[in-house]
Design a protein around this motif. Structure first.
Motif, PDB file in Angstrom:
ATOM      1  N   GLY A 280      -4.164   3.942 -33.129  1.00  0.00           N
ATOM      2  CA  GLY A 280      -4.283   4.249 -34.550  1.00  0.00           C
ATOM      3  C   GLY A 280      -5.517   5.069 -34.858  1.00  0.00           C
ATOM      4  N   CYS A 281      -6.635   4.719 -34.250  1.00  0.00           N
ATOM      5  CA  CYS A 281      -7.877   5.474 -34.454  1.00  0.00           C
ATOM      6  C   CYS A 281      -7.757   6.883 -33.905  1.00  0.00           C
ATOM      7  N   ALA A 282      -7.159   7.009 -32.734  1.00  0.00           N
ATOM      8  CA  ALA A 282      -6.995   8.337 -32.137  1.00  0.00           C
ATOM      9  C   ALA A 282      -6.080   9.198 -33.000  1.00  0.00           C
ATOM     10  N   ALA A 283      -5.011   8.615 -33.512  1.00  0.00           N
ATOM     11  CA  ALA A 283      -4.085   9.378 -34.351  1.00  0.00           C
ATOM     12  C   ALA A 283      -4.760   9.831 -35.638  1.00  0.00           C
ATOM     13  N   SER A 284      -5.549   8.943 -36.265  1.00  0.00           N
ATOM     14  CA  SER A 284      -6.220   9.349 -37.504  1.00  0.00           C
ATOM     15  C   SER A 284      -7.290  10.389 -37.224  1.00  0.00           C
ATOM     16  N   ALA A 285      -7.954  10.312 -36.070  1.00  0.00           N
ATOM     17  CA  ALA A 285      -8.956  11.329 -35.717  1.00  0.00           C
ATOM     18  C   ALA A 285      -8.290  12.685 -35.537  1.00  0.00           C
ATOM     19  N   CYS A 286      -7.110  12.694 -34.947  1.00  0.00           N
ATOM     20  CA  CYS A 286      -6.385  13.962 -34.774  1.00  0.00           C
ATOM     21  C   CYS A 286      -6.002  14.548 -36.120  1.00  0.00           C
ATOM     22  N   GLN A 287      -5.579  13.703 -37.046  1.00  0.00           N
ATOM     23  CA  GLN A 287      -5.223  14.193 -38.373  1.00  0.00           C
ATOM     24  C   GLN A 287      -6.436  14.755 -39.083  1.00  0.00           C
ATOM     25  N   ARG A 288      -7.572  14.079 -38.968  1.00  0.00           N
ATOM     26  CA  ARG A 288      -8.785  14.583 -39.606  1.00  0.00           C
ATOM     27  C   ARG A 288      -9.215  15.894 -38.973  1.00  0.00           C
ATOM     28  N   SER A 289      -9.140  15.979 -37.660  1.00  0.00           N
ATOM     29  CA  SER A 289      -9.628  17.190 -37.017  1.00  0.00           C
ATOM     30  C   SER A 289      -8.752  18.389 -37.354  1.00  0.00           C
ATOM     31  N   SER A 290      -7.435  18.197 -37.519  1.00  0.00           N
ATOM     32  CA  SER A 290      -6.604  19.331 -37.898  1.00  0.00           C
ATOM     33  C   SER A 290      -6.879  19.743 -39.341  1.00  0.00           C
ATOM     34  N   ALA A 291      -7.143  18.768 -40.214  1.00  0.00           N
ATOM     35  CA  ALA A 291      -7.510  19.095 -41.600  1.00  0.00           C
ATOM     36  C   ALA A 291      -8.862  19.784 -41.628  1.00  0.00           C
ATOM     37  N   ASP A 292      -9.800  19.292 -40.819  1.00  0.00           N
ATOM     38  CA  ASP A 292     -11.109  19.925 -40.734  1.00  0.00           C
ATOM     39  C   ASP A 292     -10.977  21.345 -40.204  1.00  0.00           C
ATOM     40  N   ALA A 293     -10.129  21.539 -39.212  1.00  0.00           N
ATOM     41  CA  ALA A 293      -9.928  22.872 -38.637  1.00  0.00           C
ATOM     42  C   ALA A 293      -9.371  23.822 -39.688  1.00  0.00           C
ATOM     43  N   GLU A 294      -8.441  23.329 -40.503  1.00  0.00           N
ATOM     44  CA  GLU A 294      -7.886  24.172 -41.569  1.00  0.00           C
ATOM     45  C   GLU A 294      -8.957  24.530 -42.591  1.00  0.00           C
ATOM     46  N   SER A 295      -9.798  23.564 -42.953  1.00  0.00           N
ATOM     47  CA  SER A 295     -10.880  23.828 -43.904  1.00  0.00           C
ATOM     48  C   SER A 295     -11.869  24.836 -43.336  1.00  0.00           C
ATOM     49  N   ILE A 296     -12.185  24.690 -42.063  1.00  0.00           N
ATOM     50  CA  ILE A 296     -13.116  25.615 -41.425  1.00  0.00           C
ATOM     51  C   ILE A 296     -12.540  27.026 -41.401  1.00  0.00           C
ATOM     52  N   GLN A 297     -11.265  27.150 -41.045  1.00  0.00           N
ATOM     53  CA  GLN A 297     -10.636  28.471 -41.027  1.00  0.00           C
ATOM     54  C   GLN A 297     -10.594  29.091 -42.414  1.00  0.00           C
ATOM     55  N   SER A 298     -10.309  28.283 -43.417  1.00  0.00           N
ATOM     56  CA  SER A 298     -10.293  28.777 -44.789  1.00  0.00           C
ATOM     57  C   SER A 298     -11.680  29.248 -45.201  1.00  0.00           C
ATOM     58  N   GLY A 299     -12.696  28.449 -44.882  1.00  0.00           N
ATOM     59  CA  GLY A 299     -14.072  28.829 -45.192  1.00  0.00           C
ATOM     60  C   GLY A 299     -14.495  30.106 -44.488  1.00  0.00           C
ATOM     61  N   GLU A 300     -14.072  30.256 -43.236  1.00  0.00           N
ATOM     62  CA  GLU A 300     -14.404  31.479 -42.487  1.00  0.00           C
ATOM     63  C   GLU A 300     -13.766  32.706 -43.141  1.00  0.00           C
TER      64      GLU A 300
END
Length: 98
Positions: free
Chosen positions: A14-34
């Motif tokens: 469960g922790c690993a799955a939620s970390a993956c979801q956060r990291s993909s959302a973070d990646a999208e935010s980072i790409q948008s910011g870039e």
């Protein structure tokens, strides 16, 4: 024992799955910011964020790579300047969402 292992596995999964979801959302935010930085901010602050050259009587655009500058500003401070502008920096409040 077997139940404890299952519970531990379920917790770890469960922790690993939620970390993956956060990291993909973070990646999208980072790409948008870039993309935003490249299209709007880099014109004055440079593609590397190290600032630019002052024009006329205006101050030079900030060097975002300067650790002292970063340490002296909160996210709220930066958000306000982006939204409302300051000195020769125009306001972008109507262009960006929070």
């Amino acid at each position: 024992m077997r139940g404890s292992l299952r519970a531990l596995f379920a917790l770890a999964f469960g922790c690993a799955a939620s970390a993956c979801q956060r990291s993909s959302a973070d990646a999208e935010s980072i790409q948008s910011g870039e993309r935003i930085f490249a299209s709007v901010c880099s014109r004055c602050h440079g593609v590397d964020g190290k600032g630019g050259i002052a024009t006329g009587a205006a101050n030079a655009p900030r060097n975002f790579c300067d650790a002292a500058f970063q340490a002296s500003r909160s996210d709220a401070d930066l958000r306000q300047v982006i939204q409302k502008g300051k000195a020769s920096m125009p306001a972008f409040g109507s262009l960006f969402s929070d």
